[in-house]
Design an enzyme around this catalytic site. Structure first.
Site, PDB file in Angstrom:
ATOM      1  N   CYS A 115       0.826  -1.215   0.000  1.00 48.46           N
ATOM      2  CA  CYS A 115       0.000   0.000   0.000  1.00 48.46           C
ATOM      3  C   CYS A 115       0.860   1.265   0.000  1.00 48.46           C
ATOM      4  O   CYS A 115       0.528   2.254  -0.657  1.00 48.46           O
ATOM      5  CB  CYS A 115      -0.919   0.013   1.218  1.00 48.46           C
ATOM      6  SG  CYS A 115      -2.104  -1.347   1.253  1.00 48.46           S
ATOM      7  N   ARG A 148      -7.890  -3.942  -3.548  1.00 48.39           N
ATOM      8  CA  ARG A 148      -7.333  -2.803  -4.288  1.00 48.39           C
ATOM      9  C   ARG A 148      -8.236  -2.479  -5.486  1.00 48.39           C
ATOM     10  O   ARG A 148      -8.009  -2.944  -6.596  1.00 48.39           O
ATOM     11  CB  ARG A 148      -5.917  -3.130  -4.744  1.00 48.39           C
ATOM     12  CG  ARG A 148      -5.000  -3.489  -3.596  1.00 48.39           C
ATOM     13  CD  ARG A 148      -3.584  -3.834  -4.053  1.00 48.39           C
ATOM     14  NE  ARG A 148      -2.854  -4.438  -2.951  1.00 48.39           N
ATOM     15  CZ  ARG A 148      -2.317  -3.777  -1.935  1.00 48.39           C
ATOM     16  NH1 ARG A 148      -2.436  -2.454  -1.882  1.00 48.39           N
ATOM     17  NH2 ARG A 148      -1.674  -4.411  -0.977  1.00 48.39           N
TER      18      ARG A 148
END
Length: 216
Positions: free
Chosen positions: A53, A130
């Protein structure tokens, strides 16, 4: 008992983006106000202070000027608190010099994640996958990307897709496989015999009457 239909539901391409107001690292923001007259890329990440991330958010931050130049605003999201977001933003800036200069939604109650189908129970019931939503200035969802928790996104493809959508809108054309800026585009196929005849006598690059390309 949790409503699994709520978790599994997700907007589709062509839908108006579900509106919401949420707490972000830029204060309380409403999607429809934030994206007024511009494109928005809304993207989720599983958690703050995680390695993949961090690379992704840094990638968006480093390309922010490019997105600004393409009339596009960024908006991130994860199921973390606003305090966690701010601490993470500060940590990354101190360690790498990269500032996440765009709002990150604190979605502790998972309201936005559920609204956009970002929770995939087979992957995780507490972390958003995601997801990437491309939302145009009319608040319509134009493209959706989904990645699992352990695979980072491709920034070149996100940028290419945005340019393709904007080029298609501006010129009324379609884009072929692997199209990138300055490549030839596909002209919509003829709908009448007259249009077919006109096409055969045009200066388009003709593969066949239904597949014709041109430079912009």
């Amino acid at each position: 008992m949790e409503d699994t239909n709520e978790i599994h539901s997700m907007p589709r391409i062509g839908d108006i983006a579900p509106d919401f107001e949420a707490s972000t690292t830029f204060g309380n923001l409403k999607l429809s106000d934030y994206g007024k007259d511009s494109w928005v890329i809304l993207f989720s990440h599983p958690a703050d202070f995680t390695p993949v991330c961090t690379t992704e958010m840094s990638g968006f931050a480093e390309e922010k000027k490019w997105f600004d130049d393409h009339n596009t605003k960024l908006m991130g999201l994860s199921i973390d608190s606003i305090h966690s977001h701010v601490a993470w933003v500060n940590n990354v800036k101190k360690n790498t010099g990269v500032l996440f200069d765009f709002p990150i939604i604190a979605d502790l109650d998972m309201k936005v994640s559920k609204m956009y189908g970002m929770l995939q129970p087979g992957e995780s019931e507490t972390s958003a996958v995601r997801a990437v939503f491309f939302i145009d200035p009319k608040q319509k969802i134009r493209l959706i990307m989904y990645y699992p928790l352990n695979v980072g996104r491709n920034m070149d493809e996100i940028k290419r897709s945005l340019e393709a959508l904007q080029t298609s809108d501006e010129h009324g054309v379609a884009l072929p496989l692997n199209w990138k800026k300055n490549d030839k585009v596909i002209v919509p196929p003829p709908k009448t015999v007259q249009e077919m005849t006109e096409r055969e006598n045009s200066d388009l690059e003709m593969v066949d009457f239904y597949l014709a390309k041109k430079s912009l």
